[in-house]
Write a protein that holds these residues in place. Structure first.
Motif, PDB file in Angstrom:
ATOM      1  N   THR A  74      -5.540  11.702  -1.125  1.00 49.84           N
ATOM      2  CA  THR A  74      -5.206  10.274  -1.135  1.00 49.84           C
ATOM      3  C   THR A  74      -3.696  10.034  -1.134  1.00 49.84           C
ATOM      4  O   THR A  74      -3.195   9.177  -0.413  1.00 49.84           O
ATOM      5  CB  THR A  74      -5.811   9.615  -2.406  1.00 49.84           C
ATOM      6  N   LEU A  75      -2.978  10.792  -1.965  1.00 51.78           N
ATOM      7  CA  LEU A  75      -1.540  10.572  -2.108  1.00 51.78           C
ATOM      8  C   LEU A  75      -0.776  11.858  -1.825  1.00 51.78           C
ATOM      9  O   LEU A  75      -1.226  12.945  -2.210  1.00 51.78           O
ATOM     10  CB  LEU A  75      -1.204  10.127  -3.549  1.00 51.78           C
ATOM     11  N   PRO A 105       3.341   5.270  -3.324  1.00 47.08           N
ATOM     12  CA  PRO A 105       2.067   4.715  -3.792  1.00 47.08           C
ATOM     13  C   PRO A 105       1.708   5.204  -5.196  1.00 47.08           C
ATOM     14  O   PRO A 105       2.047   6.337  -5.553  1.00 47.08           O
ATOM     15  CB  PRO A 105       1.038   5.244  -2.783  1.00 47.08           C
ATOM     16  N   VAL A 106       1.052   4.341  -5.965  1.00 44.35           N
ATOM     17  CA  VAL A 106       0.671   4.705  -7.333  1.00 44.35           C
ATOM     18  C   VAL A 106      -0.797   4.350  -7.568  1.00 44.35           C
ATOM     19  O   VAL A 106      -1.234   3.234  -7.293  1.00 44.35           O
ATOM     20  CB  VAL A 106       1.495   3.946  -8.403  1.00 44.35           C
ATOM     21  N   ALA A 107      -1.559   5.310  -8.103  1.00 46.32           N
ATOM     22  CA  ALA A 107      -2.957   5.073  -8.483  1.00 46.32           C
ATOM     23  C   ALA A 107      -3.057   5.456  -9.945  1.00 46.32           C
ATOM     24  O   ALA A 107      -2.999   6.639 -10.288  1.00 46.32           O
ATOM     25  CB  ALA A 107      -3.879   5.932  -7.630  1.00 46.32           C
ATOM     26  N   LYS A 108      -3.177   4.458 -10.808  1.00 41.82           N
ATOM     27  CA  LYS A 108      -3.055   4.738 -12.244  1.00 41.82           C
ATOM     28  C   LYS A 108      -4.263   4.246 -13.033  1.00 41.82           C
ATOM     29  O   LYS A 108      -4.833   3.201 -12.740  1.00 41.82           O
ATOM     30  CB  LYS A 108      -1.792   4.036 -12.767  1.00 41.82           C
ATOM     31  N   LYS A 140      -9.662   5.258  -4.681  1.00 46.38           N
ATOM     32  CA  LYS A 140      -8.851   5.992  -3.705  1.00 46.38           C
ATOM     33  C   LYS A 140      -8.558   5.147  -2.469  1.00 46.38           C
ATOM     34  O   LYS A 140      -7.455   5.176  -1.930  1.00 46.38           O
ATOM     35  CB  LYS A 140      -9.587   7.270  -3.279  1.00 46.38           C
ATOM     36  N   ALA A 141      -9.582   4.386  -2.029  1.00 55.31           N
ATOM     37  CA  ALA A 141      -9.404   3.591  -0.809  1.00 55.31           C
ATOM     38  C   ALA A 141      -8.302   2.549  -1.021  1.00 55.31           C
ATOM     39  O   ALA A 141      -7.480   2.298  -0.133  1.00 55.31           O
ATOM     40  CB  ALA A 141     -10.721   2.918  -0.431  1.00 55.31           C
ATOM     41  N   ILE A 146      -3.343  -0.186   0.114  1.00 54.01           N
ATOM     42  CA  ILE A 146      -2.177  -0.991  -0.284  1.00 54.01           C
ATOM     43  C   ILE A 146      -1.166  -0.205  -1.121  1.00 54.01           C
ATOM     44  O   ILE A 146      -0.112  -0.723  -1.475  1.00 54.01           O
ATOM     45  CB  ILE A 146      -2.590  -2.288  -1.027  1.00 54.01           C
ATOM     46  N   GLY A 147      -1.508   1.037  -1.449  1.00 52.01           N
ATOM     47  CA  GLY A 147      -0.541   1.868  -2.180  1.00 52.01           C
ATOM     48  C   GLY A 147      -0.424   1.522  -3.646  1.00 52.01           C
ATOM     49  O   GLY A 147       0.543   1.916  -4.303  1.00 52.01           O
TER      50      GLY A 147
END
Ligand code: URA
Length: 438
Positions: A74-75, A105-108, A140-141, A146-147
């Motif tokens: 994903t990242l 991008p951040v997925a938190k 994840k999507a 949109i990051g």
């Protein structure tokens, strides 16, 4: 293996083998060890401490006790941040969109608050409709499209830590550096972070009351990162007075939105610029920029050109939140009773005690004492002064936002003790005390 042997070994101050730690945490996760034995083990660790190798073993065993999020599809680089908890700390709400707007991008995953420091999830829920239950492919999507995604921590994330933490809470074993460090880092590792910026708060409103203790905790977590192959930068920041002005959920969202729109300057903005700068540094984004000053100008540009705020809006829309309250923050849930609290004396502010201000907000219903408590999202305080400011007697110090007038006396009683005044000038408190990198 027998649990009693592991307890006895630690009681006698001997280091536990990797296999012993792994076995113990597996059994804890399975529910195969009674609470009284886990509690005895926790007390032994509290009293005897752990070596560096034991701490990394414990961290990894807890990280492996549940799901491990793999963001590699994903990242390009997964960056996370963590605050050890502070009064008025809404940094995540600003820093994540800011960093995402700068191309990282951040997925938190975030948690809820317990006690007097509110959690990011509670704050986000002040935005009507905002969905924190984003998981699996949707998580994840959204990170890809949109990051930016900010969701609640899954119950399957480091479940052993959840079991240990609930027993630490009731056995006086929370303030153990190996236990705190492994607890925090196990969740960061399980949440897939390759790089983590740790904001270790120090001061009267923080977990860590002294700079030495904060430095020790920061160093242990940086060491864990190094041993686990993660990049970690730990900053030690002040928590003697609240961060920014707002303390309370909807009020903090309002301050975060106004900061993203470039309408606020001051300590909170400075704090965000620093944390975001370190996140960009870890993600390698700063290599194109020569120094901290240039990183800062890139970040400031994302405020100025509206891209940081636009990223926040995109996240709110993607997570089903009512974006009209972000565009018009005065539409956030409002408290019914607004009461000013004035300076009882003239002088330089020598104390704006974070923990007492937090308790004042807590009395209004802004926090929860137990996990089951309901938070009143609208209530809280706006603190208009900082240590070092000069005020005249009768000047507005705090605006109280309450829903229940019966709670005002208890709130005011804390505020009366929270501020102190000096006839001679008082130095301002630093924002940061130290930075520890691996
Ligand atoms: N935060 C955590 O996640 N764990 C601790 O032990 C302390 C703070």
């Amino acid at each position: 293996m027998r649990t009693v042997d592991i307890i006895t070994k630690k009681r006698d101050g001997l280091p536990l083998e990797t296999e012993e730690i792994n076995w113990f945490i597996e059994q804890v996760t399975l529910g195969a060890i009674p609470d009284y034995q886990i509690a005895a083990w926790l007390m032994a660790v509290y009293l005897r401490g752990m070596e560096r190798r034991e701490i990394i073993d414990l961290t990894l065993a807890m990280a492996r006790s549940g799901d491990i999020l793999d963001l590699s599809d994903t990242l390009a680089y997964s960056i996370d941040k963590h605050s050890s908890g502070g009064v008025g700390d809404k940094t995540t709400l600003v820093v994540l969109p800011l960093v995402a707007a700068c191309g990282v991008p951040v997925a938190k995953m975030s948690g809820r608050g317990l006690g007097f420091s509110g959690g990011t999830l509670d704050k986000l829920e002040a935005i009507p409709g905002f969905n924190v239950q984003i998981a699996g492919e949707r998580f994840k999507a959204q990170a890809r499209s949109i990051g930016l995604v900010l969701a609640g921590q899954s119950a399957r994330l480091a479940p052993a830590d959840g079991i240990l933490y609930s027993l630490r809470d009731v056995t006086g074993t929370v303030p153990s550096l190996p236990l705190i460090a492994s607890s925090i880092m196990s969740k960061k590792i399980a949440a897939g972070a390759q790089g983590v910026v740790l904001d270790v708060k120090v001061g009267r409103g923080a977990f860590m009351p002294t700079l030495d203790a904060a430095r020790d905790l920061a160093q242990i977590m940086v060491n864990i990162g190094k041993d686990a192959g993660r990049d970690v930068i730990a900053v030690i920041s002040d928590m003697n007075q609240p961060l920014g002005s707002a303390v309370g959920n909807a009020l903090e969202v309002m301050e975060a939105v106004k900061t993203l729109r470039g309408e606020f300057t001051g300590d909170f903005l400075e704090h965000c610029l620093n944390i975001a700068g370190y996140m960009l540094k870890l993600a390698g984004r700063c290599e194109r920029y020569l120094d901290a000053a240039e990183t800062r100008s890139v970040l400031l540009q994302a405020f100025k050109d509206g891209s940081a705020f636009a990223k926040f809006r995109e996240m709110v829309i993607a997570q089903d939140g009512d974006v009209s309250v972000v565009d018009e923050p005065s539409r956030l849930s409002q408290a019914r009773v607004i009461v000013p609290y004035y300076a009882p004396l003239s002088g330089y502010i020598s104390m704006a005690a974070a923990e007492l201000i937090a308790q004042a907000a807590f009395e209004l219903g802004a926090g929860r004492a137990t996990k089951a408590d309901q938070i009143d999202l609208a209530v809280g305080l706006e603190v208009h002064v900082k240590v070092g400011d000069y005020v005249e007697k009768g000047q507005l110090l705090v605006t109280i936002h309450a829903n229940d007038p019966n709670k005002l006396d208890a709130c005011m009683a804390h505020l009366q003790r929270a501020f102190a005044f000096s006839e001679t000038p008082v130095e301002r408190l630093p924002l940061f005390y130290d930075v520890i990198e691996s």
